[in-house]
Design an enzyme around this catalytic site. Sequence first.
Site, PDB file in Angstrom:
ATOM      1  N   CYS A 143      -7.761  -0.361 -21.529  1.00  0.00           N
ATOM      2  CA  CYS A 143      -9.063  -0.775 -20.992  1.00  0.00           C
ATOM      3  C   CYS A 143      -8.778  -1.658 -19.779  1.00  0.00           C
ATOM      4  O   CYS A 143      -7.688  -1.601 -19.211  1.00  0.00           O
ATOM      5  CB  CYS A 143      -9.933  -1.444 -22.048  1.00  0.00           C
ATOM      6  SG  CYS A 143      -9.376  -3.039 -22.666  1.00  0.00           S
TER       7      CYS A 143
ATOM      8  N   ASP B 175     -11.174   3.258 -22.044  1.00  0.00           N
ATOM      9  CA  ASP B 175     -12.568   3.250 -21.601  1.00  0.00           C
ATOM     10  C   ASP B 175     -12.543   3.650 -20.123  1.00  0.00           C
ATOM     11  O   ASP B 175     -11.521   4.139 -19.627  1.00  0.00           O
ATOM     12  CB  ASP B 175     -13.241   1.895 -21.883  1.00  0.00           C
ATOM     13  CG  ASP B 175     -12.693   0.763 -21.019  1.00  0.00           C
ATOM     14  OD1 ASP B 175     -11.721   1.000 -20.255  1.00  0.00           O
ATOM     15  OD2 ASP B 175     -13.225  -0.356 -21.108  1.00  0.00           O
TER      16      ASP B 175
ATOM     17  N   THR C  60      -8.433  -4.980 -19.490  1.00  0.00           N
ATOM     18  CA  THR C  60      -7.401  -5.981 -19.795  1.00  0.00           C
ATOM     19  C   THR C  60      -6.500  -5.583 -20.954  1.00  0.00           C
ATOM     20  O   THR C  60      -5.406  -6.125 -21.096  1.00  0.00           O
ATOM     21  CB  THR C  60      -8.071  -7.309 -20.195  1.00  0.00           C
ATOM     22  OG1 THR C  60      -8.925  -7.050 -21.323  1.00  0.00           O
ATOM     23  CG2 THR C  60      -8.887  -7.887 -19.043  1.00  0.00           C
TER      24      THR C  60
ATOM     25  N   HIS D  53       9.310  -7.850 -33.981  1.00  0.00           N
ATOM     26  CA  HIS D  53       8.867  -8.965 -34.823  1.00  0.00           C
ATOM     27  C   HIS D  53       7.600  -8.662 -35.601  1.00  0.00           C
ATOM     28  O   HIS D  53       7.435  -9.145 -36.721  1.00  0.00           O
ATOM     29  CB  HIS D  53       8.604 -10.212 -33.964  1.00  0.00           C
ATOM     30  CG  HIS D  53       9.854 -10.860 -33.456  1.00  0.00           C
ATOM     31  ND1 HIS D  53       9.908 -12.196 -33.100  1.00  0.00           N
ATOM     32  CD2 HIS D  53      11.094 -10.362 -33.223  1.00  0.00           C
ATOM     33  CE1 HIS D  53      11.131 -12.499 -32.682  1.00  0.00           C
ATOM     34  NE2 HIS D  53      11.873 -11.395 -32.732  1.00  0.00           N
TER      35      HIS D  53
ATOM     36  N   HIS E 157      11.344 -10.906 -40.549  1.00  0.00           N
ATOM     37  CA  HIS E 157      10.037 -10.494 -40.024  1.00  0.00           C
ATOM     38  C   HIS E 157       9.197  -9.763 -41.074  1.00  0.00           C
ATOM     39  O   HIS E 157       7.970  -9.788 -41.013  1.00  0.00           O
ATOM     40  CB  HIS E 157      10.221  -9.591 -38.804  1.00  0.00           C
ATOM     41  CG  HIS E 157      11.076 -10.201 -37.747  1.00  0.00           C
ATOM     42  ND1 HIS E 157      10.744 -11.377 -37.105  1.00  0.00           N
ATOM     43  CD2 HIS E 157      12.274  -9.820 -37.228  1.00  0.00           C
ATOM     44  CE1 HIS E 157      11.682 -11.692 -36.233  1.00  0.00           C
ATOM     45  NE2 HIS E 157      12.632 -10.761 -36.295  1.00  0.00           N
TER      46      HIS E 157
HETATM   47  C1  RB5 Z   1     -15.027  -3.134 -19.068  1.00  0.00           C
HETATM   48  O1  RB5 Z   1     -15.695  -3.677 -17.986  1.00  0.00           O
HETATM   49  C2  RB5 Z   1     -14.084  -4.174 -19.664  1.00  0.00           C
HETATM   50  O2  RB5 Z   1     -14.806  -5.162 -20.324  1.00  0.00           O
HETATM   51  C3  RB5 Z   1     -13.111  -3.509 -20.634  1.00  0.00           C
HETATM   52  O3  RB5 Z   1     -12.412  -2.506 -19.977  1.00  0.00           O
HETATM   53  C4  RB5 Z   1     -12.057  -4.392 -21.249  1.00  0.00           C
HETATM   54  O4  RB5 Z   1     -11.342  -5.096 -20.268  1.00  0.00           O
HETATM   55  C5  RB5 Z   1     -12.475  -5.242 -22.367  1.00  0.00           C
HETATM   56  O5  RB5 Z   1     -11.677  -5.972 -22.959  1.00  0.00           O
END
Ligand code: RB5
Length: 145
Positions: A65, A8, A67, A98, A133
């Site tokens: 993204c 994203d 996180t 695993h 596994h």
């Molecule tokens: C975008 O702001 C953020 O929510 C997205 O990149 C991601 O971290 C979602 O899990």
Amino acid sequence: MRISIASDHAGFEQKQQLTQYLRDKGYDVADLGPENDDRVDYPDFAEAVARSVADDSSRFGVLVCGTGIGMAIAANKVHGIRAANVINPQFAELAREHNDANVVALSGRFIDIETNKLILDAFLNTQFGEGRHAGRVQKINCIES
Ligand code: RB5
């Protein structure tokens, strides 16, 4: 080996760098977008990569993204996908060994690019461990069906 990659807006910059990194290593990389860092919704890109892995167009998927969490949650909704949100190389190895993970979801905001390169190396160079596994992954497959 073909790999699908997408991000994203939060993962865009690292997606560009990781695409080049993988191409330099000789992988056939399908960049499923986006084409710039305009704000987008991560589930749209997670779904595109997950479907390309599920239908065998690509062997593995890479998602970036902020996180990696949202990408992993969304990708795991596609039948046959085992997406792991990975934050260090050891987790990458274990996700393959695993869990037979076929998609890796990375953080573009909290993990630096050099670490994410090491994560990709570990993910792509580790085989599934089979043995004990295999039955556990089979149980995951049963939950899906
Ligand atoms: C975008 O702001 C953020 O929510 C997205 O990149 C991601 O971290 C979602 O899990």
